[in-house]
Motif scaffolding. Structure first.
Motif, mmCIF file in Angstrom:
data_model
loop_
_atom_site.group_PDB
_atom_site.id
_atom_site.type_symbol
_atom_site.label_atom_id
_atom_site.label_comp_id
_atom_site.label_asym_id
_atom_site.label_seq_id
_atom_site.Cartn_x
_atom_site.Cartn_y
_atom_site.Cartn_z
ATOM 1 N N SER A 182 0.828 -1.215 0.000
ATOM 2 C CA SER A 182 0.000 0.000 0.000
ATOM 3 C C SER A 182 0.862 1.265 0.000
ATOM 4 C CB SER A 182 -0.982 0.000 1.172
ATOM 5 O OG SER A 182 -0.350 -0.286 2.386
ATOM 6 N N ASP A 183 2.071 1.199 0.580
ATOM 7 C CA ASP A 183 2.985 2.347 0.503
ATOM 8 C C ASP A 183 3.413 2.595 -0.944
ATOM 9 O OD1 ASP A 183 2.923 2.719 3.247
ATOM 10 O OD2 ASP A 183 4.654 1.412 3.590
ATOM 11 N N CYS A 184 3.680 1.502 -1.662
ATOM 12 C CA CYS A 184 4.021 1.630 -3.081
ATOM 13 C C CYS A 184 2.881 2.276 -3.860
ATOM 14 C CB CYS A 184 4.350 0.250 -3.649
ATOM 15 S SG CYS A 184 4.281 0.143 -5.444
ATOM 16 N N MET A 185 1.666 1.838 -3.573
ATOM 17 C CA MET A 185 0.505 2.384 -4.292
ATOM 18 C C MET A 185 0.314 3.866 -3.972
ATOM 19 S SD MET A 185 -0.628 -0.158 -6.057
ATOM 20 C CE MET A 185 -2.328 0.205 -6.454
ATOM 21 N N ARG A 186 0.554 4.239 -2.740
ATOM 22 C CA ARG A 186 0.452 5.641 -2.359
ATOM 23 C C ARG A 186 1.493 6.466 -3.127
ATOM 24 N NH1 ARG A 186 0.514 4.773 2.606
ATOM 25 N NH2 ARG A 186 -1.668 5.043 3.218
ATOM 26 N N ASP A 187 2.694 5.919 -3.272
ATOM 27 C CA ASP A 187 3.744 6.613 -4.024
ATOM 28 C C ASP A 187 3.364 6.812 -5.489
ATOM 29 O OD1 ASP A 187 5.253 6.702 -1.716
ATOM 30 O OD2 ASP A 187 6.511 4.981 -2.253
ATOM 31 N N LEU A 188 2.554 5.875 -6.018
ATOM 32 C CA LEU A 188 2.110 5.989 -7.412
ATOM 33 C C LEU A 188 0.971 6.989 -7.579
ATOM 34 C CD1 LEU A 188 2.144 2.226 -8.485
ATOM 35 C CD2 LEU A 188 3.619 4.048 -9.377
ATOM 36 N N GLU A 191 -5.040 7.054 -3.747
ATOM 37 C CA GLU A 191 -5.581 7.337 -2.419
ATOM 38 C C GLU A 191 -5.742 6.007 -1.687
ATOM 39 O OE1 GLU A 191 -9.690 8.915 -0.257
ATOM 40 O OE2 GLU A 191 -9.334 9.378 -2.378
ATOM 41 N N VAL A 192 -5.330 5.968 -0.446
ATOM 42 C CA VAL A 192 -5.434 4.762 0.375
ATOM 43 C C VAL A 192 -6.311 5.065 1.579
ATOM 44 C CG1 VAL A 192 -4.173 2.980 1.638
ATOM 45 C CG2 VAL A 192 -3.116 4.074 -0.359
ATOM 46 N N GLY A 193 -7.296 4.208 1.836
ATOM 47 C CA GLY A 193 -8.175 4.367 2.981
ATOM 48 C C GLY A 193 -8.014 3.224 3.958
ATOM 49 N N ARG A 194 -8.826 3.252 5.002
ATOM 50 C CA ARG A 194 -8.723 2.251 6.065
ATOM 51 C C ARG A 194 -10.125 1.787 6.434
ATOM 52 N NH1 ARG A 194 -4.422 -0.709 7.665
ATOM 53 N NH2 ARG A 194 -4.189 -0.938 9.912
ATOM 54 N N LEU A 195 -10.319 0.467 6.462
ATOM 55 C CA LEU A 195 -11.614 -0.115 6.825
ATOM 56 C C LEU A 195 -11.408 -1.174 7.908
ATOM 57 C CD1 LEU A 195 -13.343 -0.581 3.336
ATOM 58 C CD2 LEU A 195 -13.838 1.171 5.049
ATOM 59 N N LYS A 196 -12.521 -1.657 8.433
ATOM 60 C CA LYS A 196 -12.494 -2.660 9.498
ATOM 61 C C LYS A 196 -13.542 -3.723 9.224
ATOM 62 C CE LYS A 196 -15.077 -2.288 13.142
ATOM 63 N NZ LYS A 196 -15.727 -3.594 13.353
ATOM 64 N N TYR A 344 -7.349 -0.115 2.043
ATOM 65 C CA TYR A 344 -8.068 -0.368 0.787
ATOM 66 C C TYR A 344 -7.905 0.847 -0.110
ATOM 67 C CZ TYR A 344 -12.023 2.842 1.492
ATOM 68 O OH TYR A 344 -12.802 3.955 1.619
ATOM 69 N N PHE A 345 -8.277 0.692 -1.365
ATOM 70 C CA PHE A 345 -8.141 1.771 -2.332
ATOM 71 C C PHE A 345 -9.547 2.195 -2.779
ATOM 72 C CE2 PHE A 345 -4.525 -1.189 -2.970
ATOM 73 C CZ PHE A 345 -3.559 -0.402 -2.361
ATOM 74 N N PRO A 346 -10.022 3.385 -2.408
ATOM 75 C CA PRO A 346 -11.359 3.822 -2.801
ATOM 76 C C PRO A 346 -11.597 3.571 -4.294
ATOM 77 C CG PRO A 346 -10.431 5.394 -1.272
ATOM 78 C CD PRO A 346 -9.340 4.402 -1.590
ATOM 79 N N PRO A 347 -12.646 2.835 -4.644
ATOM 80 C CA PRO A 347 -12.782 2.323 -6.017
ATOM 81 C C PRO A 347 -13.203 3.347 -7.062
ATOM 82 C CG PRO A 347 -14.613 1.598 -4.646
ATOM 83 C CD PRO A 347 -13.650 2.264 -3.722
ATOM 84 N N ARG A 348 -13.431 4.597 -6.673
ATOM 85 C CA ARG A 348 -13.664 5.602 -7.722
ATOM 86 C C ARG A 348 -12.409 5.796 -8.570
ATOM 87 N NH1 ARG A 348 -13.097 8.806 -3.114
ATOM 88 N NH2 ARG A 348 -11.172 10.030 -3.129
ATOM 89 N N GLN A 349 -11.287 5.203 -8.118
ATOM 90 C CA GLN A 349 -10.031 5.285 -8.867
ATOM 91 C C GLN A 349 -9.965 4.246 -9.984
ATOM 92 O OE1 GLN A 349 -6.677 6.413 -5.731
ATOM 93 N NE2 GLN A 349 -8.094 4.958 -4.808
ATOM 94 N N ALA A 365 -9.448 -5.947 -7.423
ATOM 95 C CA ALA A 365 -10.661 -6.744 -7.237
ATOM 96 C C ALA A 365 -10.735 -7.237 -5.799
ATOM 97 C CB ALA A 365 -10.697 -7.931 -8.208
ATOM 98 N N GLY A 366 -11.960 -7.227 -5.245
ATOM 99 C CA GLY A 366 -12.178 -7.792 -3.923
ATOM 100 C C GLY A 366 -12.197 -6.756 -2.824
ATOM 101 N N GLN A 367 -11.806 -7.174 -1.615
ATOM 102 C CA GLN A 367 -11.937 -6.307 -0.448
ATOM 103 C C GLN A 367 -11.060 -5.062 -0.519
ATOM 104 O OE1 GLN A 367 -12.040 -9.685 2.684
ATOM 105 N NE2 GLN A 367 -13.058 -7.977 3.682
ATOM 106 N N ILE A 368 -10.012 -5.067 -1.339
ATOM 107 C CA ILE A 368 -9.221 -3.845 -1.461
ATOM 108 C C ILE A 368 -10.005 -2.746 -2.173
ATOM 109 C CG2 ILE A 368 -7.007 -5.030 -1.407
ATOM 110 C CD1 ILE A 368 -6.780 -4.473 -4.425
#
Length: 627
Positions: A182-188, A191-196, A344-349, A365-368
Motif C-alpha cells: 500500500s505504501d508503493c501504491m500511495r507513491d504511485l 488514495e489509500v483508505g482504512r476499513l475494518k 483499501y483503495f477507494p474504487p472511484r479510482q 478486485a475484492g476487499q481492497i
C-alpha cells in the motif's frame, strides 16, 4: 532471470481464484502469487456462500463460467432457499459449507487447470513504466514481468488485528500481513483508505447444548448453485438458532471502555450491515435480544461459528458473554473473536473494467475495493480476469450494466457512489431486480460466458435446450385454451375462481394469483416440461409479464442516458452553474456517461441538465465526444 507472464494475480482469495481461472481459460499464461498456497480459497469468516442478493451474484458468476457455485455444491453441508414466501426477485439460495472441503475443491480446480503457475510470495511493489504496468517485485527481490496485474490482496494490506486493547499485525488470524504494497501504491498517486471488519469466537461443538436451541434444517432435496451440478451429494446437517438477552447486553454496556471500537483504538469504519455485537447493543438499544445462528464449519470439524456475535472485546468478556446465552453456557472457545483493520483503495479510482485510472494494465478486485463478502469479491475477480485478457488482446472490454446483472450494479456502485464503509450487495440496490432474478442468471449471461470461451460446449448445449423449452412452453400457454369439459368446470368451481370464461388462454389463467403452474397442469390434465428450472421460468415469465414489460421500458430509458458518453478529457470547470460540491464530485469520479453522472451522490437533476447542455454545445462546436 526475469519470469514473464501475461497476467499476475496477487492473492489467492475468492477474487484471485476467479480472476486466475477466467484469465487462463481465455488463453493467458497466469501466475497466481499467494502468501500461502495451502490457504488458497480460505473461508476466513463464516464458511457460507449466498444469501439475499449474494446468491444472485454466485449464480451470475456461474453463468459466466466461474467456479464459486460449483465448488459450493461440492462443499455445501446445508442449502436453504431464502424468501420463498416472497416474490421471485428476492428469492435467494444460501449454503453453509465445509470450509476444508471448499478450500480443497477450489485448490484442485486451480491445480488441474493448465496454464496457471501457483507460487508462494509477497508483492513488495508493482513495477510501472510510462504509466503502465510492467510487472511486480516480490519481497525476495524477484522481478516478475507481466502485461497485466490483478491485485486481490483482501484484508492483508497493513492488516492489524484487535482483541480488546491488544493489537498486532496480521492479514487474518494466524497469518502475516503485507506491509509494503500500500505504501508503493500511495507513491504511485493512489488514495489509500482504512476499513475494518470482524469475526466471532469459534466454539467447540462438544460443549454446546443444542437441545435448548431452535433447529434450522436445510431444504430437502437441496438445490445446487451451479448449472453444471446434477445434484448435491455431500451429507447435509442442521444449523441452530439461539438469542442474546438483557444479561448479555448489560455485560457489554458496562464494559464498552474495554472495547477497541468504543475506546477510540479502532478509528476505521466497519460494515454497517454486519455489525459487531457491541455495535448492535449500542445502536439498537431498544432490542431485548439478537439472533445467533450456530453454524458448523465442517462435517469433521469441532468448530462452530456463532453467526451474530462478531466481537473485538477482550477474551474474558467474550467468555462472560457466552455464559449468558442459552445453549452456550458451557461453550468452550477454540479461538477468540477479533476485529481487523486494513488498507483499501477507494474504487472511484477504477474504470468500469476494474482497471485503475492511474496505471494502465493494473486491476483491483475484492476487499481492497472496499467490499465485504466472498461473493462480491469473486464477482469482481472474474470481471477483472476477463477484462485483463480482453485488454491484452486489444478487444473491447466487458462491462455489464445495471440492467444486465447484479455484477453490473456492484461495480457501478463501487466506482460511482464513493462509499466510505464496506459495501455489501442487497436486492434493494438494483433498480431492475425483477429482471435480475437468480433463476434467470443463465438466460441473461451464459451467452456472454460462452462467447468468451468460459462455458464448455456441453453446458451451453443444455442451456440452449432449456431456453428453447421455456420459450416453447410460454408460447403454447399463450396460444392454447383449455378444453371446457365438465371436469374442468368442476375444478374451477372447487377453487372458487371467478370470472373464468371459455375464451381465456392458459397463460391468462396462470396470471391469476390463486393458480400455480403445477395447479394449472393438474386442472388441464397435462404434464408440462419435466425440468424443474424450466417450469419455474415458465411460471415467472407468464405471471410477471406485465411487470417485466414495464421494467424493460425503464431499461430503455436508462440505456439512452448510458449511451450519452462523456469524453475523458471533458473540462467540468467550463460548465457554468455547477455548485462547488457537484464540480468536485464530477472531477473526482469522472463518470463515463450521463447515466453514471446521475447516480453520483449529490449530483442533482439540475446539474445533469447543465451537463447535457454543455456536452451538446461541445458537439455543435465540433469537439470530440469520444470517450
Amino acid at each position: 532471470m526475469v519470469r514473464r507472464y501475461d497476467i499476475v494475480v496477487v492473492g489467492g482469495g475468492h477474487a484471485g481464484c476467479e480472476a486466475a481461472l477466467a484469465a487462463v481459460r481465455m488463453g493467458a499464461q497466469v501466475l497466481l502469487l499467494t502468501m500461502d498456497e495451502d490457504k488458497i480459497a480460505q473461508m476466513s469468516c463464516n464458511p457460507a456462500v449466498g444469501g439475499i442478493a449474494k446468491g444472485h451474484l454466485v449464480k451470475e458468476i456461474d453463468a459466466l463460467g466461474g467456479e464459486m457455485g460449483r465448488n459450493t455444491d461440492r462443499a455445501g453441508i446445508q442449502f436453504r432457499m431464502l424468501n420463498t414466501s416472497k416474490g421471485p426477485a428476492v428469492r435467494a439460495l444460501r449454503a453453509q459449507c465445509d470450509k476444508k472441503l471448499y478450500r480443497q475443491a477450489m485448490q484442485q480446480t486451480l491445480r488441474s487447470q493448465v496454464g496457471i503457475d501457483i507460487r508462494r510470495g509477497t508483492v513488495k511493489r508493482v513495477v510501472t513504466r510510462g504509466g503502465a504496468i510492467t510487472g511486480v517485485l516480490t519481497d525476495s527481490g524477484e522481478l516478475v514481468s507481466a502485461r497485466a496485474v490483478i491485485l486481490t490482496s483482501g484484508t492483508f494490506l497493513k492488516g492489524l488485528i484487535h482483541v480488546g486493547m491488544n493489537h498486532f499485525p496480521a492479514g487474518r488470524g494466524g497469518e502475516a500481513s503485507a506491509e509494503h504494497l500500500s505504501d508503493c501504491m500511495r507513491d504511485l498517486g493512489f488514495e489509500v483508505g482504512r476499513l475494518k471488519t470482524g469475526t466471532p469466537p469459534r466454539l467447540d461443538r462438544d460443549t454446546i447444548n443444542f437441545d435448548v436451541m431452535v433447529p434450522q434444517p436445510g431444504d430437502d432435496p437441496p438445490a445446487p448453485f451451479s448449472y453444471r451440478t446434477e445434484r448435491i451429494t455431500t451429507p447435509q446437517v442442521s444449523c441452530h438458532l439461539t438469542y442474546t438477552n438483557e444479561v448479555t447486553h448489560t455485560i457489554i454496556r458496562e464494559n464498552l471502555d474495554r472495547s477497541p471500537m468504543y475506546s477510540g483504538v479502532i478509528e476505521s469504519v466497519g460494515p454497517r450491515y454486519c455489525p459487531s455485537i457491541e455495535d448492535k447493543v449500542v445502536r439498537f438499544a431498544d432490542k431485548r435480544r439478537h439472533q445467533i445462528f450456530i453454524e458448523p464449519e465442517g462435517l469433521d470439524s469441532n468448530e462452530y461459528y456463532p453467526n451474530g456475535i462478531s466481537t473485538s472485546l477482550p477474551v474474558d468478556l467474550q467468555a462472560a458473554i457466552l455464559r449468558t446465552i442459552p445453549g452456550l453456557e458451557h461453550a468452550k472457545m477454540l479461538k477468540p473473536g477479533y476485529a481487523i483493520e486494513y488498507d483499501y483503495f477507494p474504487p472511484r479510482q477504477l474504470h468500469p473494467t476494474l482497471e485503475t485510472k492511474l496505471v494502465a494494465g493494473l486491476y483491483h478486485a475484492g476487499q481492497i475495493n472496499g467490499t465485504s463478502g466472498y461473493e462480491e469479491a469473486a464477482a469482481q475477480g472474474i470481471m477483472a480476469g476477463i477484462n485483463a485478457v480482453l485488454k491484452i488482446r486489444g478487444e473491447s472490454p466487458l462491462v455489464l450494466d445495471r440492467s444486465q446483472a447484479y455484477i453490473g450494479v456492484l461495480i457501478d456502485d463501487l466506482i460511482t457512489k464513493d462509499a466510505r464503509e464496506p459495501y455489501r450487495m442487497f436486492t434493494s440496490r438494483a433498480e431492475y431486480r425483477l429482471l435480475l432474478r437468480q433463476d434467470n442468471a443463465d438466460l441473461r449471461l451464459m451467452d456472454i460466458g460462452y462467447h468468451l470461451g468460459l462455458i464448455p460446449d456441453p453446458v451451453y448445449a443444455r442451456f440452449l435446450i432449456k431456453r428453447a423449452s421455456v420459450d416453447r412452453e410460454v408460447t403454447r400457454l399463450k396460444q392454447t385454451r383449455p378444453a371446457w369439459t365438465e371436469t374442468f368446470k368442476k375444478k374451477i368451481a372447487a377453487l372458487k375462481l371467478d370470472g373464468i370464461t371459455p375464451d381465456l388462454t392458459l397463460a391468462q389463467l396462470l396470471k391469476r394469483q390463486e393458480l400455480t403452474y403445477a395447479a394449472l397442469l393438474e386442472m388441464t390434465g397435462e404434464t408440462g416440461p419435466e425440468n424443474e428450472e424450466v417450469r419455474d421460468s415458465v411460471e415467472i415469465t407468464v405471471k410477471y409479464e406485465g411487470y417485466i414489460r414495464r421494467q424493460l421500458q425503464q431499461v430503455a430509458s436508462f440505456k439512452k442516458l448510458e449511451e450519452r458518453r462523456i469524453p475523458t478529457t471533458f473540462n467540468y470547470e467550463d460548465v457554468t452553474g455547477f455548485s462547488r460540491e457537484v464540480l468536485e464530485k464530477l472531477q473526482r469520479v469522472r463518470p463515463a456517461s450521463i447515466g453514471q453522472a446521475s447516480r453520483i451522490s449529490g449530483v442533482t437533476p439540475a446539474a445533469i441538465s447543465l451537463l447535457i447542455v454543455a456536452l451538446e454545445r461541445d458537439r455543435r462546436l465540433g469537439h470530440s465526444l469520444q470517450p
